[in-house]
Scaffold this motif. Structure first.
Motif, PDB file in Angstrom:
ATOM      1  N   VAL A   1       0.850  -1.197   0.000  1.00  0.00           N
ATOM      2  CA  VAL A   1       0.000   0.000   0.000  1.00  0.00           C
ATOM      3  C   VAL A   1       0.882   1.242   0.000  1.00  0.00           C
ATOM      4  O   VAL A   1       1.846   1.333   0.769  1.00  0.00           O
TER       5      VAL A   1
ATOM      6  N   GLU B   1      -1.047   8.690   0.396  1.00  0.00           N
ATOM      7  CA  GLU B   1      -0.753  10.101   0.173  1.00  0.00           C
ATOM      8  C   GLU B   1      -0.008  10.615   1.402  1.00  0.00           C
ATOM      9  O   GLU B   1      -0.177  10.097   2.498  1.00  0.00           O
TER      10      GLU B   1
ATOM     11  N   PHE C   1       6.813   0.825  -1.041  1.00  0.00           N
ATOM     12  CA  PHE C   1       5.496   0.853  -0.410  1.00  0.00           C
ATOM     13  C   PHE C   1       5.612   1.474   0.971  1.00  0.00           C
ATOM     14  O   PHE C   1       6.689   1.509   1.561  1.00  0.00           O
TER      15      PHE C   1
ATOM     16  N   SER D   1     -10.403   0.193  -1.008  1.00  0.00           N
ATOM     17  CA  SER D   1     -10.771   1.174  -2.042  1.00  0.00           C
ATOM     18  C   SER D   1     -11.454   2.415  -1.491  1.00  0.00           C
ATOM     19  O   SER D   1     -11.444   3.454  -2.141  1.00  0.00           O
TER      20      SER D   1
ATOM     21  N   ARG E   1      -3.331   5.772  -2.036  1.00  0.00           N
ATOM     22  CA  ARG E   1      -3.027   6.204  -3.400  1.00  0.00           C
ATOM     23  C   ARG E   1      -2.874   5.027  -4.346  1.00  0.00           C
ATOM     24  O   ARG E   1      -3.268   5.079  -5.497  1.00  0.00           O
ATOM     25  N   GLN E   2      -2.281   3.924  -3.858  1.00  0.00           N
ATOM     26  CA  GLN E   2      -2.013   2.787  -4.733  1.00  0.00           C
ATOM     27  C   GLN E   2      -1.919   1.519  -3.896  1.00  0.00           C
ATOM     28  O   GLN E   2      -1.467   1.540  -2.755  1.00  0.00           O
ATOM     29  N   THR E   3      -2.361   0.414  -4.491  1.00  0.00           N
ATOM     30  CA  THR E   3      -2.153  -0.900  -3.872  1.00  0.00           C
ATOM     31  C   THR E   3      -1.604  -1.848  -4.927  1.00  0.00           C
ATOM     32  O   THR E   3      -1.855  -1.680  -6.118  1.00  0.00           O
ATOM     33  N   ARG E   4      -0.850  -2.816  -4.463  1.00  0.00           N
ATOM     34  CA  ARG E   4      -0.380  -3.887  -5.335  1.00  0.00           C
ATOM     35  C   ARG E   4      -0.610  -5.185  -4.579  1.00  0.00           C
ATOM     36  O   ARG E   4      -0.206  -5.324  -3.433  1.00  0.00           O
TER      37      ARG E   4
END
Length: 153
Positions: free
Chosen positions: A73, A76, A105, A128, A134-137
């Motif tokens: 994760v 911001e 991350f 979500s 801002r981003q997840t992988r």
């Protein structure tokens, strides 16, 4: 806290890691001390924080939680983002581990769910909608090679 563990304390910790239900008399026999001495040592290990808890290890697949997912994760950068995210993860039963990390991350999560649909619900309903994410992988675990190992003393 100063590390004042001797050989017997380390043996006790190893044996309790392997079997937290071992009877005090059996534990005492294995570390070659009297049951009273063993009990005092175990109590001291609890009191001084070397042992934080004793738990049962549940077979997750037997209780319908057979899928492990690792999630990286990125947040911001705001004053509220990190504490808000940590509080949200702490409140999620599906999150087994949440680590603040250095690198690409900000956090790595270890999530346990029933199946792909369960992870989809977790992703949609939790990750979500969290502010500041801002981003997840996502990494789906195919097989655990070393899982919940004991500490080596």
């Amino acid at each position: 806290m100063e590390n004042c563990l001797d050989k017997t304390d380390r043996q006790i910790l190893r044996l309790l890691q392997n079997n937290g239900r071992i009877h005090n008399t059996d534990l005492a026999d294995k570390v070659r001390v009297s049951p009273a001495t063993c009990h005092r040592r175990v109590q001291r290990l609890f009191d001084e924080g070397y042992i934080s808890s004793v738990q049962a290890r549940v077979d997750a697949s037997r209780v319908g939680l057979g899928m492990v997912v690792l999630v990286g994760v990125v947040l911001e950068r705001t004053p509220q983002s990190f504490p808000t995210f940590e509080a949200a993860m702490d409140a999620q039963p599906a999150v087994l581990d949440c680590y603040l990390v250095a690198g690409d991350f900000d956090y790595f999560l270890k999530v346990r769910v029933a199946d792909m649909e369960g992870f989809d619900r977790f992703h949609t309903d939790v990750l979500s909608v969290l502010p500041h994410v801002r981003q997840t992988r996502t990494f789906f675990v195919l097989r655990a090679v070393a899982d919940a190992r004991e500490y080596a003393f």
